[in-house]
Design a protein around this motif. Structure first.
Motif, PDB file in Angstrom:
ATOM      1  N   GLN A  25       0.821  -1.216   0.000  1.00 45.07           N
ATOM      2  CA  GLN A  25       0.000   0.000   0.000  1.00 45.07           C
ATOM      3  C   GLN A  25       0.855   1.266   0.000  1.00 45.07           C
ATOM      4  O   GLN A  25       0.336   2.356  -0.180  1.00 45.07           O
ATOM      5  N   LEU A  26       2.147   1.125   0.200  1.00 47.02           N
ATOM      6  CA  LEU A  26       3.030   2.280   0.305  1.00 47.02           C
ATOM      7  C   LEU A  26       3.854   2.537  -0.954  1.00 47.02           C
ATOM      8  O   LEU A  26       4.551   3.548  -1.036  1.00 47.02           O
ATOM      9  N   ILE A  27       3.761   1.639  -1.913  1.00 43.56           N
ATOM     10  CA  ILE A  27       4.651   1.694  -3.072  1.00 43.56           C
ATOM     11  C   ILE A  27       3.867   1.947  -4.344  1.00 43.56           C
ATOM     12  O   ILE A  27       2.789   1.390  -4.550  1.00 43.56           O
ATOM     13  N   ARG A  28       4.425   2.773  -5.206  1.00 45.07           N
ATOM     14  CA  ARG A  28       3.814   2.998  -6.521  1.00 45.07           C
ATOM     15  C   ARG A  28       3.920   1.725  -7.339  1.00 45.07           C
ATOM     16  O   ARG A  28       4.896   0.980  -7.253  1.00 45.07           O
ATOM     17  N   SER A  29       2.933   1.503  -8.163  1.00 46.07           N
ATOM     18  CA  SER A  29       2.883   0.263  -8.940  1.00 46.07           C
ATOM     19  C   SER A  29       4.093   0.108  -9.863  1.00 46.07           C
ATOM     20  O   SER A  29       4.507  -1.014 -10.147  1.00 46.07           O
TER      21      SER A  29
ATOM     22  N   ARG B 180      10.054  -4.613  -8.891  1.00 47.11           N
ATOM     23  CA  ARG B 180      11.447  -4.541  -8.443  1.00 47.11           C
ATOM     24  C   ARG B 180      11.552  -4.801  -6.947  1.00 47.11           C
ATOM     25  O   ARG B 180      12.384  -5.595  -6.500  1.00 47.11           O
ATOM     26  N   LEU B 181      10.696  -4.161  -6.165  1.00 48.02           N
ATOM     27  CA  LEU B 181      10.754  -4.338  -4.721  1.00 48.02           C
ATOM     28  C   LEU B 181      10.227  -5.705  -4.280  1.00 48.02           C
ATOM     29  O   LEU B 181      10.692  -6.265  -3.298  1.00 48.02           O
ATOM     30  N   ARG B 182       9.301  -6.251  -5.034  1.00 51.16           N
ATOM     31  CA  ARG B 182       8.800  -7.597  -4.722  1.00 51.16           C
ATOM     32  C   ARG B 182       9.926  -8.622  -4.902  1.00 51.16           C
ATOM     33  O   ARG B 182      10.054  -9.557  -4.126  1.00 51.16           O
TER      34      ARG B 182
END
Length: 150
Positions: free
Chosen positions: A109-113, A118-120
């Protein structure tokens, strides 16, 4: 990751307009006594504007600063070259864990799509669709255990 203490300087500089029609702002150096007086004046004004809390202030915000120091065993260049490790990814991961804890929201919920994939791949345990909050708690506990081991 280590906690960091932020200490404000002893002397502050205040810029203010003597009146609404003044052409230029005045600057003053404030010491400890003046800072206490200005803080008291600010709270008195807030108290008067809200009628001692009886009136609600809409669209107000509270800003919180959280500081953390990331340390690595080697220098930045050695960490990248010798260990083939990107320290920025570690900083992003720990910042995401801290932010998620502060605002009590799942990291997704804190990250732009645009940055989600990349973060996943960087921290898959934080983004698990099944029991995501439980896994976040486990990741935070594991990070805390690593810190206590140091």
């Amino acid at each position: 990751v280590r906690p960091t203490i932020i200490k404000a300087g002893e002397t502050w500089r205040k810029q203010s307009m003597p009146s609404l029609l003044s052409a230029e702002a005045e600057a003053h150096e404030l010491g400890a006594a003046e800072l206490r007086a200005e803080k008291h004046r600010a709270f008195e004004l807030l108290d008067a504007l809200t009628r001692s809390g009886a009136l609600v202030i809409h669209e107000a915000s509270l800003h919180v600063v959280i500081a953390a120091t990331h340390t690595f065993d080697k220098s930045l260049v050695d960490t990248v070259v010798q260990n083939n490790f990107n320290p920025i990814e570690q900083v992003e991961r720990s910042s995401l864990i801290m932010a998620s804890s502060v605002v009590a929201k799942h990291p997704s919920q804190l990250i732009r799509s645009a940055h989600m994939d990349r973060l996943r791949s960087l921290a898959p345990s934080l983004f698990s669709d099944v029991d995501g909050e439980e896994r976040l708690g486990e990741a935070m506990e594991a990070a805390a255990m690593r810190l206590s081991a140091d």
